[in-house]
Each structure stands twice: as structure tokens, then as C-alpha cells.
Design an enzyme around this catalytic site. Structure first.
Site, mmCIF file in Angstrom:
data_model
loop_
_atom_site.group_PDB
_atom_site.id
_atom_site.type_symbol
_atom_site.label_atom_id
_atom_site.label_comp_id
_atom_site.label_asym_id
_atom_site.label_seq_id
_atom_site.Cartn_x
_atom_site.Cartn_y
_atom_site.Cartn_z
ATOM 1 N N TYR A 141 0.867 -1.179 0.000
ATOM 2 C CA TYR A 141 0.000 0.000 0.000
ATOM 3 C C TYR A 141 0.905 1.232 0.000
ATOM 4 O O TYR A 141 1.411 1.656 1.041
ATOM 5 C CB TYR A 141 -0.926 -0.036 1.223
ATOM 6 C CG TYR A 141 -1.805 1.183 1.391
ATOM 7 C CD1 TYR A 141 -2.372 1.823 0.297
ATOM 8 C CD2 TYR A 141 -2.070 1.699 2.662
ATOM 9 C CE1 TYR A 141 -3.182 2.938 0.454
ATOM 10 C CE2 TYR A 141 -2.887 2.813 2.837
ATOM 11 C CZ TYR A 141 -3.432 3.426 1.721
ATOM 12 O OH TYR A 141 -4.240 4.539 1.883
ATOM 13 N N ASP A 198 -2.130 -1.303 -4.024
ATOM 14 C CA ASP A 198 -2.500 0.068 -4.356
ATOM 15 C C ASP A 198 -1.206 0.859 -4.461
ATOM 16 O O ASP A 198 -0.607 1.216 -3.451
ATOM 17 C CB ASP A 198 -3.422 0.628 -3.266
ATOM 18 C CG ASP A 198 -3.805 2.079 -3.509
ATOM 19 O OD1 ASP A 198 -3.395 2.641 -4.550
ATOM 20 O OD2 ASP A 198 -4.491 2.653 -2.653
ATOM 21 N N HIS A 217 -12.047 2.015 -4.467
ATOM 22 C CA HIS A 217 -11.278 1.149 -5.357
ATOM 23 C C HIS A 217 -12.097 -0.092 -5.704
ATOM 24 O O HIS A 217 -13.011 -0.478 -4.958
ATOM 25 C CB HIS A 217 -9.985 0.670 -4.681
ATOM 26 C CG HIS A 217 -9.017 1.753 -4.352
ATOM 27 N ND1 HIS A 217 -7.861 1.966 -5.076
ATOM 28 C CD2 HIS A 217 -9.004 2.678 -3.353
ATOM 29 C CE1 HIS A 217 -7.178 2.972 -4.552
ATOM 30 N NE2 HIS A 217 -7.857 3.424 -3.495
#
Length: 265
Positions: free
Chosen positions: A109, A152, A256
Site C-alpha cells: 500500500y 494500491d 477502489h
């Protein structure tokens, strides 16, 4: 390990708040492995039971109260490998595992980087760039290990990865300096961007839409912030990649959507 394998990645933006749509996704798509980002929960209160009930009995968690957090949930054996501190401040932004066939999965992330694309005016932007530089250092030293890097990335690197390249050039996630450092990360180990392998540019392939849009689908101001990269030996085993766009409309959605890659090992 099974001859076929599917791996999904999803920034869920609080796994407890969105447990219903996670269950919906797992029931509907049934990936073998799910990499989650932004779980926003400490390990002790992670909602593990739902995953176990659906067969995801192998779980590796790296949680943090209220912020960040990553997890890998799997129906096939996974072996805990590493938790790298690319943020250099202890934030829970990475977890890595190894499959029985030797392939590593690194779930990351990357920091969003704040609103101002200037290291001096916005320390968060500098932290993001430093995070990615540490990833480059790590990637450069992988020594041909078969690896999947997913999560991500908080960068939409190509002009077609955003709804308007011209309007977003100065917006964090699509600035030239971010796109450049992500390109350097990709080149540091000759990573294959599997999304663009199966859906070559300029195909539309968004994974994120802001909550600010009154009607996200109608305005369609999307960005491709979520990625799955892999070393070429692993990419050769990939047989398909897709995004689950309807998930952006499920219940209380994340901003998302999940991405999924299918393999034939």
C-alpha cells in the site's frame, strides 16, 4: 498447488466497514488468494472468521489501528516471508508471502502523498517518493526470484490511466515525477505490468473513482491506481487479468475495485 490459481488485490478502505461486500466478492469471484490494502484494523480484531468460513484458512496480517494495514487471505498454503518498512516509520504498508511453488507475493500500500506535488511544501509527497525509492532498492536486489508485486500503488502511470491526462498532470497520483519514479521501479527488475499486458494502452482500465463524484459511473473520472506486476517467469504463466468494476456500486463501496489475475502453473 493446483494447476490453476487466481490472485486478487483490493484496497478495501476498512475491511470491517465493508465486510459484506468482501464476502460478496469472494462468493462471486472465488479467487484463491486475496491481497487487501487499507484494512484499517489491528490484527487482534481483524474479521478473520468470515474468511475462514469461505475457505480462506491461510491468513497473514499486518494491521494498524485506524490507518493503513495489509493482509493476504488464501485458500492455498502460504508461508509468511517479510514485512518491509518502505515507509521507514513503522506503518503497516507491506506484507509478503511465499507459495509452495516458490513464487513470492508482495502486497503493498503505497502512500497517497497528500495534495501538493512538492516535497518542500508537502512532506507527505516526499515520503511517497522515498517509499518508492526504497522499493526500487529492494527490487534491484531480487536476484531473479519469481515474484508478484501487487497492491494500491497510488500512481496512474500512463496518459490513458486517467480520465484526463491534461487536467491531472499537476494532481498527485499522475504527476511527471511520480510517473517517472514508478517507471524506474518497473525497469529496476523488468517487471511486467500484467494489466496492460492483457489490456494494452489505450484501453480503459480504471480501478478508482473518487467518492466526491455525485454519480461516479456517469462522470467516469477514473484512475488506474491498483496494479499487479510480476517477473517475466511468472507473467508467462498468466492467462488473464480483469477488473471487477461493478464492485464500485456494491452496498457501502470502497473507492477502489478489485483486480484479478488468473494463472496456469
Amino acid at each position: 498447488m493446483a494447476d490453476t490459481l487466481s490472485i486478487a488485490s483490493w484496497n478495501i478502505n476498512s475491511v470491517r466497514a465493508r465486510i459484506d461486500i468482501v464476502e460478496q466478492f469472494l462468493t462471486q469471484e472465488s479467487p484463491d488468494i486475496l491481497c487487501l490494502q487499507e484494512t484499517k484494523v489491528v490484527n487482534e480484531t481483524f474479521p478473520a472468521d468470515m474468511f475462514r468460513r469461505l475457505g480462506y484458512v491461510h491468513q497473514v496480517l499486518n494491521g494498524q489501528k485506524m490507518h493503513h494495514g495489509v493482509a493476504i487471505m488464501s485458500r492455498v498454503p502460504i508461508h509468511e516471508d517479510d514485512r518491509l518498512d518502505w515507509q521507514a516509520n513503522g506503518e503497516a504498508r507491506h506484507v509478503g508471502v511465499r507459495l509452495d511453488n516458490g513464487v513470492r507475493i508482495e502486497n503493498v500500500y503505497v502512500p497517497a502523498g497528500g495534495d501538493i506535488a512538492d516535497r518542500e511544501q508537502n512532506p507527505k509527497f516526499g515520503q511517497k517518493l522515498d517509499f518508492l525509492q526504497r522499493m526500487i532498492d529492494w527490487s534491484s536486489a531480487l536476484d531473479n526470484k519469481p515474484t508478484i508485486l501487487t497492491g494500491d500503488f497510488n500512481i496512474a502511470p500512463l496518459e490513458c490511466d486517467v480520465w484526463s491526462h491534461k487536467q491531472l498532470l499537476g494532481v498527485v497520483s499522475h504527476t511527471p515525477v511520480e510517473c517517472d519514479i514508478l517507471a524506474r521501479l518497473q525497469a529496476s527488475n523488468d517487471w511486467v505490468d500484467i494489466g496492460r499486458h492483457f489490456h494494452p494502452a489505450p484501453a480503459r482500465l480504471y480501478t478508482w473513482w473518487s467518492y466526491r463524484a455525485k454519480d461516479w459511473a456517469e462522470s467516469d473520472r477514473g484512475r488506474r491506481l491498483d496494479h499487479m506486476w510480476m517477473t517475466r517467469d511468472v507473467a508467462d504463466k498468466a492467462v488473464g487479468h480483469r477488473v471487477v468494476e461493478p464492485a464500485r456500486n456494491w452496498g457501502k463501496p470502497s473507492d477502489h475495485i478489485p483486480i484479478i489475475t488468473d494463472f496456469a502453473f
